[in-house]
Design an enzyme around this catalytic site. Sequence first.
Site, PDB file in Angstrom:
ATOM      1  N   ASP A   1      12.382  62.358  25.607  1.00  0.00           N
ATOM      2  CA  ASP A   1      13.411  61.659  24.894  1.00  0.00           C
ATOM      3  C   ASP A   1      14.334  61.761  26.063  1.00  0.00           C
ATOM      4  O   ASP A   1      14.602  60.984  26.601  1.00  0.00           O
ATOM      5  CB  ASP A   1      13.398  61.131  23.333  1.00  0.00           C
ATOM      6  CG  ASP A   1      13.775  61.776  22.374  1.00  0.00           C
ATOM      7  OD1 ASP A   1      13.523  63.422  23.419  1.00  0.00           O
ATOM      8  OD2 ASP A   1      13.557  61.655  21.945  1.00  0.00           O
TER       9      ASP A   1
ATOM     10  N   ASP B   1       4.368  57.554  15.633  1.00  0.00           N
ATOM     11  CA  ASP B   1       3.801  56.121  14.796  1.00  0.00           C
ATOM     12  C   ASP B   1       4.422  56.476  13.536  1.00  0.00           C
ATOM     13  O   ASP B   1       3.404  55.909  12.590  1.00  0.00           O
ATOM     14  CB  ASP B   1       1.966  57.434  14.834  1.00  0.00           C
ATOM     15  CG  ASP B   1       2.776  58.722  14.588  1.00  0.00           C
ATOM     16  OD1 ASP B   1       3.920  59.047  13.728  1.00  0.00           O
ATOM     17  OD2 ASP B   1       2.450  59.650  14.903  1.00  0.00           O
ATOM     18  N   ASP B   2       5.640  56.569  13.105  1.00  0.00           N
ATOM     19  CA  ASP B   2       6.516  56.777  11.771  1.00  0.00           C
ATOM     20  C   ASP B   2       7.081  55.694  11.353  1.00  0.00           C
ATOM     21  O   ASP B   2       8.322  55.526  10.848  1.00  0.00           O
ATOM     22  CB  ASP B   2       7.176  57.251  11.218  1.00  0.00           C
ATOM     23  CG  ASP B   2       8.112  58.145  11.910  1.00  0.00           C
ATOM     24  OD1 ASP B   2       8.360  58.047  12.977  1.00  0.00           O
ATOM     25  OD2 ASP B   2       8.466  59.114  11.609  1.00  0.00           O
TER      26      ASP B   2
ATOM     27  N   HIS C   1      14.101  58.582  10.983  1.00  0.00           N
ATOM     28  CA  HIS C   1      13.441  58.658   9.355  1.00  0.00           C
ATOM     29  C   HIS C   1      14.956  59.639   9.243  1.00  0.00           C
ATOM     30  O   HIS C   1      15.464  59.846   8.551  1.00  0.00           O
ATOM     31  CB  HIS C   1      12.490  59.470   9.185  1.00  0.00           C
ATOM     32  CG  HIS C   1      12.584  60.359  10.621  1.00  0.00           C
ATOM     33  ND1 HIS C   1      12.020  60.472  11.481  1.00  0.00           N
ATOM     34  CD2 HIS C   1      12.305  62.261  10.294  1.00  0.00           C
ATOM     35  CE1 HIS C   1      11.416  61.219  12.042  1.00  0.00           C
ATOM     36  NE2 HIS C   1      12.427  62.584  11.108  1.00  0.00           N
TER      37      HIS C   1
ATOM     38  N   ARG D   1      -0.685  57.897   8.918  1.00  0.00           N
ATOM     39  CA  ARG D   1       0.701  57.394   9.451  1.00  0.00           C
ATOM     40  C   ARG D   1      -0.260  55.853  10.582  1.00  0.00           C
ATOM     41  O   ARG D   1       0.337  54.441  10.613  1.00  0.00           O
ATOM     42  CB  ARG D   1       1.350  58.050  10.579  1.00  0.00           C
ATOM     43  CG  ARG D   1       2.223  59.085   9.748  1.00  0.00           C
ATOM     44  CD  ARG D   1       2.771  59.768  10.680  1.00  0.00           C
ATOM     45  NE  ARG D   1       3.779  61.038  10.319  1.00  0.00           N
ATOM     46  CZ  ARG D   1       4.671  61.234  10.597  1.00  0.00           C
ATOM     47  NH1 ARG D   1       4.937  61.328  11.630  1.00  0.00           N
ATOM     48  NH2 ARG D   1       5.608  62.070  10.284  1.00  0.00           N
TER      49      ARG D   1
END
EC number: 2.4.1.222
Length: 340
Positions: free
Chosen positions: A272, A183-184, A296, A110
């Site tokens: 979050d 990281d994506d 995603h 990644r």
Amino acid sequence: MKITYVGLIKVCFLVFLLLCATVLLNISWRQRDSSQSLQHCNSTCSAKYLETKLKEAHLTGRHKKWETYRLDAKPTSATGQGHQHFAKEPLQIKDLFIAVKTTKKYHGNRLNLLMQTWISRAKEQTFIFTDWEDQELRQKAGDQMVNTNCSAVHTRQALCCKMAVEYDKFVLSDKKWFCHLDDDNYLNLHALLDLLSTFSHSTDVYVGRPSLDHPVETVDRMKGDGSGSLKFWFATGGAGFCISRGLALKMSPWASMGNFISTAEKVRLPDDCTIGYIIEGMLDVKMQHSNLFHSHLEHLQRLPTESLLKQVTLSYGGPDNKWNVVRVNGAFSLAEDPTR
């Protein structure tokens, strides 16, 4: 004695009549002045008079001083969801603090992608928060790599530990905006600057994309005795979110110097969600919902190709749904470029 008393009454009556006459005369003159002022206003406030004066101003050039102050200017949509804001300040990449959360097992597949793409355009503004001292990554990123010493296990405690380090490092910086990414995520720097430029970093701004179509409801363990509930929105970390410096500083009692971890433990929420709890629940600041951030978890193939350059963040599917990517026409096939 009686004559004197009657005479006094007559004198008082005459004085009263004189006062009444004086008052009536004053009222008459004021009405006359008001009428004249109204006539003057009607003549100078008419459309014809104003148009004449406007033409004179254009001829003399006196209008140029004020031509940037457009009362009829139309605001532009900033968040991509109908929210409208006026431009507040010029913004540059150097004003951003971009935090990328990662873990040891994703350093290779990644992070290499990010280093080769958007991070290469914002090296000094991007900080990589990980849980392992990777010498190879250290050589590439230098001091921009931050070893949080948090656990590599994907738990609430480990995630909140990294978020706490991210927050503290931002507060110690001189940056105007804190932006958290996974990281994506692929970050479109131009779109991000365009979005944040419509706000002021000194005001309370929390912008991102909710992962749910309704606010979260949880037990209120901070304000009350735990018997009540609290509803709030939060921006999903998987799509990325940004917080202004002005708001970040107000979060300090619940987030700085390790307080973020203790706050998360009290409310028993992930990182979050805890951010949203502090901002909406404790500070009563409303989140700015934006559909320009993407994780995603969305159906990324549904994004129109012509709108991709306007999006702030994009993502791609994981091992269970690796074909969940944006539609991009190019020289590379999906097999050669699986994350698009």
